[in-house]
Design an enzyme around this catalytic site. Sequence first.
Site, PDB file in Angstrom:
ATOM      1  N   CYS A   1     -22.665  34.739   8.200  1.00  0.00           N
ATOM      2  CA  CYS A   1     -21.228  35.022   8.262  1.00  0.00           C
ATOM      3  C   CYS A   1     -21.040  36.398   8.874  1.00  0.00           C
ATOM      4  O   CYS A   1     -22.008  37.153   9.063  1.00  0.00           O
ATOM      5  CB  CYS A   1     -20.603  34.933   6.867  1.00  0.00           C
TER       6      CYS A   1
ATOM      7  N   CYS B   1     -18.237  38.509   7.702  1.00  0.00           N
ATOM      8  CA  CYS B   1     -17.276  39.297   6.920  1.00  0.00           C
ATOM      9  C   CYS B   1     -17.851  40.606   6.392  1.00  0.00           C
ATOM     10  O   CYS B   1     -17.132  41.594   6.265  1.00  0.00           O
ATOM     11  CB  CYS B   1     -16.692  38.466   5.781  1.00  0.00           C
TER      12      CYS B   1
ATOM     13  N   GLU C   1     -14.194  17.745   5.024  1.00  0.00           N
ATOM     14  CA  GLU C   1     -15.028  18.886   5.392  1.00  0.00           C
ATOM     15  C   GLU C   1     -16.515  18.545   5.299  1.00  0.00           C
ATOM     16  O   GLU C   1     -17.304  18.863   6.191  1.00  0.00           O
ATOM     17  CB  GLU C   1     -14.710  20.088   4.492  1.00  0.00           C
TER      18      GLU C   1
ATOM     19  N   LYS D   1     -18.518  25.450  -3.342  1.00  0.00           N
ATOM     20  CA  LYS D   1     -18.329  26.824  -3.821  1.00  0.00           C
ATOM     21  C   LYS D   1     -16.857  27.061  -4.092  1.00  0.00           C
ATOM     22  O   LYS D   1     -16.037  26.784  -3.201  1.00  0.00           O
ATOM     23  CB  LYS D   1     -18.842  27.810  -2.769  1.00  0.00           C
TER      24      LYS D   1
ATOM     25  N   TYR E   1     -26.502  34.078  -9.975  1.00  0.00           N
ATOM     26  CA  TYR E   1     -26.986  35.423 -10.274  1.00  0.00           C
ATOM     27  C   TYR E   1     -27.781  35.446 -11.572  1.00  0.00           C
ATOM     28  O   TYR E   1     -28.461  36.422 -11.864  1.00  0.00           O
ATOM     29  CB  TYR E   1     -25.796  36.386 -10.343  1.00  0.00           C
TER      30      TYR E   1
ATOM     31  N   ARG F   1     -16.773  40.532  -3.523  1.00  0.00           N
ATOM     32  CA  ARG F   1     -16.175  41.353  -2.475  1.00  0.00           C
ATOM     33  C   ARG F   1     -16.390  42.836  -2.741  1.00  0.00           C
ATOM     34  O   ARG F   1     -16.491  43.630  -1.804  1.00  0.00           O
ATOM     35  CB  ARG F   1     -14.694  41.001  -2.321  1.00  0.00           C
TER      36      ARG F   1
ATOM     37  N   ARG G   1      -7.965  34.797   3.148  1.00  0.00           N
ATOM     38  CA  ARG G   1      -8.755  33.826   3.905  1.00  0.00           C
ATOM     39  C   ARG G   1      -8.262  32.394   3.713  1.00  0.00           C
ATOM     40  O   ARG G   1      -8.967  31.445   4.004  1.00  0.00           O
ATOM     41  CB  ARG G   1     -10.234  33.950   3.508  1.00  0.00           C
TER      42      ARG G   1
ATOM     43  N   LYS H   1     -15.795  24.963   0.569  1.00  0.00           N
ATOM     44  CA  LYS H   1     -15.644  26.345   0.098  1.00  0.00           C
ATOM     45  C   LYS H   1     -14.166  26.678  -0.021  1.00  0.00           C
ATOM     46  O   LYS H   1     -13.427  26.626   0.967  1.00  0.00           O
ATOM     47  CB  LYS H   1     -16.334  27.311   1.054  1.00  0.00           C
TER      48      LYS H   1
ATOM     49  N   CYS I   1     -13.913  36.682   8.349  1.00  0.00           N
ATOM     50  CA  CYS I   1     -15.170  35.985   8.623  1.00  0.00           C
ATOM     51  C   CYS I   1     -15.386  35.660  10.087  1.00  0.00           C
ATOM     52  O   CYS I   1     -16.325  34.934  10.437  1.00  0.00           O
ATOM     53  CB  CYS I   1     -15.238  34.697   7.796  1.00  0.00           C
TER      54      CYS I   1
END
Length: 323
Positions: free
Chosen positions: A117, A119, A231, A246, A311, A202, A214, A192, A127
Site C-alpha cells: 500500500c 498510505c 469484491e 478486515k 497482534y 493509524r 477512505r 476491507k 492509499c
Amino acid sequence: MERPRRLRTTPQLRRLVRETTLEPRNLILPLFVHPAPAPEPIASMPGQYRHSLESLVEIAGQAREAGLGGVILFGVLPEEAKDDQGSGAYAEDGIVQEATRRLKAAYPDLLVVADTCLCEYTRHGHCGVLQGDTVDNDATLELLAQTAVSQAKAGADIVAPSAMMDGQVAAIRKALDAAGYPHVPILSYAVKYASAFYGPFREAADSAPAFGDRASYQMDPAAGYWDAVREATLDDLEGADLLMVKPALPYLDLVRELKARFAKPIAAYHVSGEYAMIKAAALNGWIDERRVVLEALTGLRRAGAQVILTYYALEAARWVREG
C-alpha cells in the site's frame, strides 16, 4: 430426553468432540518497522512497538520459534521522508524491503508477508496518488505494482495489497509475472471496510489521512452481502491466491460467506482496535485476557478463517501450547 450435556461433562469429552482447532501455524504476526535506531512503544496498543531493524529481527525470531504461520510487515517513515507519490513504498532501499532482506537472511524459512500500500508513505495519508482531492485509482495501480515487485525482489514470500483500488490484484499479478515472480502469491485484502476499528493502527503507522477519509474506496460497513461477494469475486478472478476480510470479529458472517463461496484459503485480520479493546479491558481487570483472546480467535477459525492476522499471535501461540 436428549441430553447434549453428556458430551460436556468432562474435559476429556469436550476435547474429544471439538471440531475447531486453533494452532500457531494459523496465526500471522503484524509488525511495524521504522528507520530509527531503537524500538518505540505504541501508546494505543500496549505491548506493541514500532521496531528498529535490529529489534524486528529479534521478535521475528520469536515468531519463528513459536511456530507462527509468519509475519506481515508495515513500514513507518518520518514525515520528512514522505512524498505525494508514496515513493518509499517501492524504493529498492525502502524500509520494508530492507527489513525483508534482513529477516530472510536471518531466518530463510520464516514466511514474510509484505503489506502492499502507499498510505504509510504519502504526505496526505491516502492509499494512492491524488488528482485534486480524489485518489486516482488507475494511476495508483502502476505504483502498487511497482511496490509488489520491489517487495518480491527483496524476498517477500507473499505480497498483500490493501489499498482497495479497483483492479489492483490484476495489475500486481501481471507485474509480478513479467518481472519473473510468478511463484509469489497475492494475499488480497478483498473485503476491507472503512472501519472505526483501525484507529490505533493509524497511530502506529502514522498513516491517518490528512483530509477526508477512505470511505470512497474502502467498503461501507452497512452494505449488503452483494458488495462483499462482488469484491471477493473480482479479486478471485484477477488472480488472488488468498482472500481476506478486515476487520475480523464484526464481519464473521462474511468470513463464513467467503469460505462457502470460494475454493481458496480465507484470511481474517483481527485489527488494532480489536486488540486495543481487549488489552484495555484486561489491564483494568475486567476480563480474563487469555480466555477472551482464545475465544475470539477460535471463533474466527470456526467461521472459516484458515489464516488469522493478529497482534496477539505470540501470546496465543504460547497459550495454545500450554493447553
